[in-house]
Design an enzyme around this catalytic site. Structure first.
Site, PDB file in Angstrom:
ATOM      1  CB  CYS A  10     100.129  85.998 -44.691  1.00  0.00           C
ATOM      2  SG  CYS A  10     100.380  85.477 -46.384  1.00  0.00           S
ATOM      3  CB  SER A 299      86.064  76.942 -39.482  1.00  0.00           C
ATOM      4  OG  SER A 299      86.188  76.072 -40.575  1.00  0.00           O
ATOM      5  CG  ASP A 361      81.889  73.348 -43.188  1.00  0.00           C
ATOM      6  OD1 ASP A 361      82.578  73.927 -42.310  1.00  0.00           O
ATOM      7  OD2 ASP A 361      82.397  72.695 -44.120  1.00  0.00           O
ATOM      8  CG  ASP A 362      83.862  77.497 -42.815  1.00  0.00           C
ATOM      9  OD1 ASP A 362      84.217  76.351 -42.517  1.00  0.00           O
ATOM     10  OD2 ASP A 362      84.335  78.122 -43.779  1.00  0.00           O
ATOM     11  CB  CYS A 398      86.953  87.602 -53.072  1.00  0.00           C
ATOM     12  SG  CYS A 398      87.415  88.975 -52.045  1.00  0.00           S
ATOM     13  CB  CYS A 449      85.237  93.751 -47.920  1.00  0.00           C
ATOM     14  SG  CYS A 449      85.325  93.248 -49.646  1.00  0.00           S
ATOM     15  CB  CYS A 452      83.828  86.786 -52.100  1.00  0.00           C
ATOM     16  SG  CYS A 452      83.656  86.873 -50.329  1.00  0.00           S
TER      17      CYS A 452
HETATM   18  P1  5GP Z   1      85.118  73.186 -50.506  1.00  0.00           P
HETATM   19  O1  5GP Z   1      85.459  71.848 -50.003  1.00  0.00           O
HETATM   20  O2  5GP Z   1      83.673  73.441 -50.732  1.00  0.00           O
HETATM   21  O3  5GP Z   1      85.964  73.588 -51.693  1.00  0.00           O
HETATM   22  O4  5GP Z   1      85.601  74.234 -49.396  1.00  0.00           O
HETATM   23  C1  5GP Z   1      84.877  74.403 -48.209  1.00  0.00           C
HETATM   24  C2  5GP Z   1      85.702  73.971 -47.025  1.00  0.00           C
HETATM   25  O5  5GP Z   1      87.007  74.546 -47.068  1.00  0.00           O
HETATM   26  C3  5GP Z   1      85.068  74.427 -45.743  1.00  0.00           C
HETATM   27  O6  5GP Z   1      85.098  73.335 -44.844  1.00  0.00           O
HETATM   28  C4  5GP Z   1      85.930  75.574 -45.242  1.00  0.00           C
HETATM   29  O7  5GP Z   1      86.141  75.459 -43.840  1.00  0.00           O
HETATM   30  C5  5GP Z   1      87.218  75.452 -45.995  1.00  0.00           C
HETATM   31  N1  5GP Z   1      87.652  76.734 -46.605  1.00  0.00           N
HETATM   32  C6  5GP Z   1      86.904  77.751 -47.068  1.00  0.00           C
HETATM   33  N2  5GP Z   1      87.664  78.746 -47.580  1.00  0.00           N
HETATM   34  C7  5GP Z   1      88.941  78.371 -47.438  1.00  0.00           C
HETATM   35  C8  5GP Z   1      90.207  78.974 -47.765  1.00  0.00           C
HETATM   36  O8  5GP Z   1      90.323  80.083 -48.274  1.00  0.00           O
HETATM   37  N3  5GP Z   1      91.290  78.227 -47.447  1.00  0.00           N
HETATM   38  C9  5GP Z   1      91.213  77.013 -46.866  1.00  0.00           C
HETATM   39  N4  5GP Z   1      92.326  76.361 -46.580  1.00  0.00           N
HETATM   40  N5  5GP Z   1      90.053  76.420 -46.540  1.00  0.00           N
HETATM   41  C10 5GP Z   1      88.927  77.084 -46.827  1.00  0.00           C
HETATM   42 MG    MG Z   2      86.357  73.491 -42.951  1.00  0.00          MG
END
Ligand code: 5GP
Ligand code: MG
Length: 468
Positions: A10, A299, A361-362, A398, A449, A452
């Protein structure tokens, strides 16, 4: 007992001014922090010892559209909140800020984080006759603070007492009916919180980008374990360093990887620089022969720049992102998530056709995004796709990081890296090492931290069941 509702990503914002413009500025602050939560938004303002609050489901611009902003009177002290909730928790009662009335006054509280002992505190407060409308841990924090303000007959002492009982992650911004603004950051400093100043007063925000946008000069971060009280546009006390550090894990490193906006500076390190450095580290750890580097919007873009610079492979746009569709990650079903990813990111055939692509990607969480975008690049003619990820494999749920509720949903928990590579259809796959990630963020003043990724120190529950 209800499942705890997590509020880790948030945003909180608050101002204490010498002029009556707190609501308008708070709304602008929330707009700049929209990326931290899109489920609900709210503002609470202090007006003649009363606190008025408007909050609803939706984006900041929707919740405060038309004359809805004007429905709140202007004042000198206001706080705001945007909420990011996990599936099922996004009901209106759980949106912030929470206004808590007590015998001698009232407070409004906006919270970012996850209070790990909220169920125990809620039970204890219920036993003392308090009632709750929501399932949110933020409401529990607000009630415990109000309880101790009443007992201590002093706002600062009450906040100090209550905050000492909270465990887990909390960056709090509190407005009191007496026009005080209080900022609190938990002793680990899991979530960011910073202070800005201008000629009219002070602002407190989850991220410095909101201070910039609202015309406040960045003053400093709130230190882990610190309580700052601001009154009539002046800092009244900031020397209160609370509770003992029973562990020091520091900021959630995923703030730098994904959560925060790249134009924010957190604990002395620019988020942009951190991500760029992650890309440099990835190029060192996983070099590959390729024609172009593409970042996954948004990101993954900064890490892609770092990878390109370090490797000398040109950086090219690989996708066009539709800015007008929502987040794909948070849809409840897999088929909805699949469609949403396709709608959001369309490959730029003109740039990738016939090319060997390094795709940055992140993070890979469930693997939905990576599989879709690797497929889509290949469908428009990319000859090879080499996936590079600027966070290590997510192995553990996490409660202070991503919003995955079960380890079964984490792809890295089910498969080794070779199988993940096969499952997303990439020609190679490299995740940054934990060492490389920490090194990329080493200019931050706090430790991190990384639970995760490592599983270290996941439990921060208090054994206590008495909270006075
Ligand atoms: P995946 O598609 O593998 O489940 O998630 C990875 C993608 O979701 C990445 O492109 C990343 O930018 C985004 N992402 C990673 N963690 C989070 C999160 O906690 N919330 C949201 N909304 N997007 C996330
Ligand atoms: Mg993304």
């Amino acid at each position: 007992m209800e499942a705890p509702k997590l509020n880790e990503k948030c945003a909180v914002f608050g101002v204490s001014l010498r002029t009556d413009e707190a609501v308008g500025i708070t709304c602008n602050g929330l707009l700049a922090l929209q990326h931290r939560g899109q489920e609900s938004a709210g503002i609470a303002v202090v007006r003649q010892n009363k606190i008025l609050c408007h909050k609803d489901m939706g984006l900041v611009g929707e919740v405060f559209s038309g004359d809805k902003l004007g429905s709140l009177p202007e004042g000198r002290t206001a706080i705001g909140h945007t909420r990011y909730s996990t599936t099922g928790g996004n009901v209106q009662e759980n949106s912030g800020p929470f206004v808590t009335e007590y015998l001698t006054g009232r407070i409004a509280t906006a919270h970012n984080g996850n209070i790990s002992n909220a169920p125990e505190i809620r039970d204890w407060l219920r036993g003392n006759g308090l009632q709750f409308n929501a399932t949110s841990d933020s409401e529990v924090a607000s009630s415990l603070i109000a309880y101790h303000i009443t007992k201590e007959r002093d706002i600062l002492q009450g906040v100090v007492k209550a905050a000492g009982f909270l465990r887990g992650a909390f960056s709090l911004v509190i407005a009191t009916g007496k026009d005080k603004l209080v900022a609190v950051r938990d002793p680990n400093g899991f979530r960011p919180l910073c202070i800005g100043r201008n000629e009219t007063g002070y602002a407190v925000a989850s991220e410095s980008c909101a201070l910039d946008v609202c015309g406040f000069e960045f003053l400093r971060d709130v230190a882990p374990g610190e309580i700052v009280v601001i009154e009539k546009g002046e800092i009244a006390s900031h020397e209160v360093m609370l509770f003992q550090k029973e562990e020091s894990r520091g900021l959630c490193i995923f703030e730098y990887v994904y959560f925060a906006r790249p134009d924010s500076v957190i604990d002395g390190l620019s988020v942009y620089d951190a991500r760029y450095n992650m890309g440099v580290a990835l190029a060192e750890e996983y070099p590959v022969d390729a024609d172009i580097v593409c970042g996954v919007p948004d990101s993954g873009l900064e890490a892609a720049s770092g990878y390109s610079m370090k490797s000398g492979i040109p950086l090219v746009s690989g996708f066009v992102k539709n800015r007008y569709v929502g987040r794909s990650f948070i849809y409840p079903t897999q088929s909805q998530r699949d469609i949403a990813v396709r709608q959001k990111l369309n490959p730029l055939a003109a740039n990738v056709k016939g090319k060997r692509v390094v795709l940055v990607d992140d993070s890979i969480v469930r693997g939905t995004t990576s599989k879709k975008i690797v497929d889509s690049l290949k469908s428009v003619g990319a000859t090879e796709v080499h996936m590079r990820v600027s966070s290590p494999p997510f192995l553990y749920t996490c409660h202070y990081g991503t919003d995955i509720d079960s380890e079964e949903n984490l792809i890295a928990n089910k498969m080794d890296i070779e199988r993940i590579q096969g499952s997303i259809g990439a020609d190679s796959l490299g995740y940054i090492s934990i060492k490389g990630l920490k090194q990329a963020c080493s200019k931050s003043s706090l430790d991190f931290c990384t639970a995760c990724f490592t599983g270290n120190g996941l439990s921060v529950r208090a054994k206590k069941d008495v909270f006075e």
